[in-house]
Design an enzyme around this catalytic site. Structure first.
Site, PDB file in Angstrom:
ATOM      1  N   TYR A  30      -0.735  -5.543  80.049  1.00  0.00           N
ATOM      2  CA  TYR A  30      -0.673  -4.473  79.063  1.00  0.00           C
ATOM      3  C   TYR A  30      -1.616  -4.776  77.913  1.00  0.00           C
ATOM      4  O   TYR A  30      -2.079  -5.902  77.745  1.00  0.00           O
ATOM      5  CB  TYR A  30       0.768  -4.276  78.592  1.00  0.00           C
ATOM      6  CG  TYR A  30       1.374  -5.478  77.916  1.00  0.00           C
ATOM      7  CD1 TYR A  30       1.055  -5.778  76.597  1.00  0.00           C
ATOM      8  CD2 TYR A  30       2.254  -6.322  78.594  1.00  0.00           C
ATOM      9  CE1 TYR A  30       1.584  -6.870  75.969  1.00  0.00           C
ATOM     10  CE2 TYR A  30       2.781  -7.431  77.964  1.00  0.00           C
ATOM     11  CZ  TYR A  30       2.434  -7.699  76.653  1.00  0.00           C
ATOM     12  OH  TYR A  30       2.961  -8.791  76.021  1.00  0.00           O
ATOM     13  N   SER A 250      -0.364 -14.187  73.911  1.00  0.00           N
ATOM     14  CA  SER A 250      -0.486 -14.145  75.354  1.00  0.00           C
ATOM     15  C   SER A 250       0.289 -12.954  75.905  1.00  0.00           C
ATOM     16  O   SER A 250       1.375 -12.629  75.436  1.00  0.00           O
ATOM     17  CB  SER A 250       0.046 -15.456  75.940  1.00  0.00           C
ATOM     18  OG  SER A 250       0.863 -15.212  77.051  1.00  0.00           O
ATOM     19  N   LYS A 251      -0.310 -12.298  76.875  1.00  0.00           N
ATOM     20  CA  LYS A 251       0.331 -11.113  77.443  1.00  0.00           C
ATOM     21  C   LYS A 251       1.662 -11.467  78.086  1.00  0.00           C
ATOM     22  O   LYS A 251       2.595 -10.686  78.086  1.00  0.00           O
ATOM     23  CB  LYS A 251      -0.587 -10.475  78.489  1.00  0.00           C
ATOM     24  CG  LYS A 251      -1.855  -9.917  77.902  1.00  0.00           C
ATOM     25  CD  LYS A 251      -2.808  -9.413  78.970  1.00  0.00           C
ATOM     26  CE  LYS A 251      -4.105  -8.926  78.326  1.00  0.00           C
ATOM     27  NZ  LYS A 251      -5.071  -8.436  79.298  1.00  0.00           N
ATOM     28  N   ARG A 252       1.714 -12.639  78.662  1.00  0.00           N
ATOM     29  CA  ARG A 252       2.929 -13.028  79.369  1.00  0.00           C
ATOM     30  C   ARG A 252       4.035 -13.454  78.422  1.00  0.00           C
ATOM     31  O   ARG A 252       5.190 -13.112  78.574  1.00  0.00           O
ATOM     32  CB  ARG A 252       2.621 -14.187  80.325  1.00  0.00           C
ATOM     33  CG  ARG A 252       1.902 -13.764  81.573  1.00  0.00           C
ATOM     34  CD  ARG A 252       1.722 -14.938  82.505  1.00  0.00           C
ATOM     35  NE  ARG A 252       2.971 -15.622  82.784  1.00  0.00           N
ATOM     36  CZ  ARG A 252       3.056 -16.766  83.445  1.00  0.00           C
ATOM     37  NH1 ARG A 252       1.963 -17.345  83.885  1.00  0.00           N
ATOM     38  NH2 ARG A 252       4.210 -17.327  83.676  1.00  0.00           N
TER      39      ARG A 252
END
Length: 484
Positions: A30, A250-252
């Site tokens: 995202y 971070s995206k995660r």
RNA sequence: GCCCCCAUCGUCCAGCGGCCGAGGACGCCGCCCUUUCAAGGCGGUAACACGGGUUCGAAUCCCGUUGGGGGUGCCA
């Protein structure tokens, strides 16, 4: 032969011509606020100078890229009001260009084939935790082909300088730059090649991106100079955005999707304003700036050097400012999606626009996000109406005088003129009778009729609720308390 | 490990050699206003990482240390 790191030609481009920038996200997750800020800075920079903003999707990693992420990025950019003049280009559709460039570099001797596997490297340098490539295949003159990666032959001496608008000149010793892979052994081009080929092909004058790319920039410069005899773009590496542990967003790990903020009811203009100030501020210290003012004032040269923490509290503050500044008609429009399914906690047919409009001014100064709006007016539309248990237990059931207050309020409200001033006066009288301050006397009535311990002003709310429902709810509360 | 970047209140910024006994904003605390909650007003809390230089003078320049971050073998 000229020094590949020579930058003396630089500066000839883009000084008089309109700049061309690109925003080049990879669709592997995202769209987070860090990407949004990078896009915004590119956009602000180029809009004042009348240049072009190119959107390019960097999807050379076929494993991790997904088209659904791309559409998310596009809609988030649109929401933020960041428009693009060209694109979106997709690197996956430009593969031929990268292959041609690689061929040319092979012919000119700048690239060589390599069949070293990871295991080969490990066996040659056992226990060495992280050495770069050892140059094993440099002079083996392998024929390029399947199973063989293409590596760039980096200079053994000299220095490559990155001229950076934010950081000044950053020097890298060429000897410390390994012979990096440019085309994978399966034939896929790698990011570093695709980016350089595209920036060259698209005539990009300024590369404005996150600081994490700074260490690979000398490689890009080397590649650029091997490919063409034109000056490299000017670089600007922005400080990264970090989480509360001061690590790169971070995206995660970190929940900071632009879409999430949109869903929570943040306004794009507030987000933009906040993001612009994360790493930069105008010379005069203003903090609330319109888009036009941002465009006018923004300067890359003034961008901060150190990482910034994305502080949601501060975002909220800006959002509240923008929300309160909205004309009521606009607030009504913006709030609409939050007052209907699937967001609103009531069925669509229970909603009454006129009732909402009547209380809108009072709502406006009490919310920091549009997502907080439904809770304030839920008492008008919830079917069936149920007071919050905790509030009821504490302020109604737990209050020995509550039956008296409620009973007298019911009696007084039964036939009075139904206007706020009247209701207030009546309850003030009851407060005196039970020897309480109005603030405390209104609590049981509030919970009985509005369901919560805090919310919109009571009397104004009751006027909109209407006499019938008000009396009904007071009766219900009394009934719930039981006899005695 | 190696390369690179960074270093002012808890947070975001201002400060570019004297105007700094460091300013603004968010947050937090208190007071005022007040029908709750907000909003608003007023006040308070709180920082130049450390050590050397340079200079008449350093938060500002240089060096080092420490700390943080980023990158790093066929991710972007």
């Amino acid at each position: 032969m000229p020094d590949p790191g020579d930058q003396s030609r630089r500066g000839m481009n883009a000084v008089t011509a309109a700049p061309r920038v690109r925003f080049a996200p990879s669709p592997t997750g995202y769209f987070h606020v860090g990407g949004a800020r990078t896009a915004l800075y590119n956009w602000l920079f180029v809009r004042r100078l009348g240049g072009s903003f190119v959107l390019r999707i960097e999807d050379t990693d076929r494993e991790r890229s997904d088209e659904s992420w791309t559409s998310g990025i596009l809609s988030a950019l649109e929401w933020l009001g960041i428009d693009w003049d060209e694109g979106p280009y997709r690197q996956s559709e430009r593969r031929e260009l990268y292959e041609q460039a690689a061929e040319r570099l092979v012919r000119s001797g700048r690239l060589y084939a390599c069949d070293c596997s990871r295991a080969d490297l490990e066996s040659r340098h056992p226990g060495n935790p992280t050495p770069g490539y050892d140059g094993h295949c440099r002079d083996r003159a392998l024929t390029p082909g399947p199973g063989r990666a293409l590596r760039f032959r980096t200079p053994d001496a000299g220095t490559t300088v990155v001229h950076d608008l934010v950081r000044g000149d950053v020097e890298f010793a060429n000897a410390a730059i390994e012979d990096f892979v440019v085309v994978k052994s399966n034939g896929d081009p790698l990011f570093v090649l695709a980016v350089v080929v595209d920036d060259l092909d698209m005539g990009i004058s300024h590369v404005i991106r996150a600081e994490e790319h700074l260490p690979t920039t000398p490689k890009a410069i080397l590649l650029w100079n091997a490919l063409a005899d034109v000056p490299t773009p000017t670089f600007a590496h922005l400080p990264v955005l970090v989480n509360d542990k001061r690590q790169k967003l971070s995206k995660r790990r970190d929940r900071v999707a632009v879409e999430d903020y949109r869903a929570l009811g943040y306004l794009p203009e507030a987000m933009r304003n906040y993001l612009a100030l994360l790493g930069w501020s105008p010379a005069d210290g203003r903090e609330v700036l319109s888009l036009d003012e941002l465009v006018e004032e923004f300067r890359l040269e003034q961008v901060n050097h150190s990482p910034a923490f994305f502080d949601e509290k501060r975002l909220q503050h800006f959002n509240g400012l923008y929300l309160r500044a909205l004309p009521l008609s606009e607030l009504r429009e913006r709030a609409a999606p939050f007052l209907a399914s699937p967001v609103a906690p009531w069925p669509d047919d229970a909603f009454d626009q006129a009732a909402f409009d009547a209380l809108a001014p009072l709502v406006q100064e009490r919310v920091a996000t549009l997502g907080e709006v439904p809770a304030l007016v839920e008492f008008l539309f919830a079917t069936p109406f149920e007071p919050d248990d905790e509030a009821f237990a504490k302020l109604v059931a737990g209050d020995a005088l509550a039956p008296v207050v409620l009973g007298q309020a019911r009696d007084a409200f039964r036939s009075c003129e139904w206007v706020a001033a009247n209701l207030k006066e009546l309850l003030a009288g009851i407060a005196v009778a039970v020897d309480r301050k109005l603030a405390k006397a209104q609590a049981p009535v509030r919970v009985a009729t509005m369901g919560r311990a805090a919310g919109l002003p009571l009397f104004e709310s009751l006027v909109v609720l209407g006499r019938d429902r008000t009396l009904e709810r007071i009766e219900a509360a009394l009934a719930r308390l039981g006899p005695g």
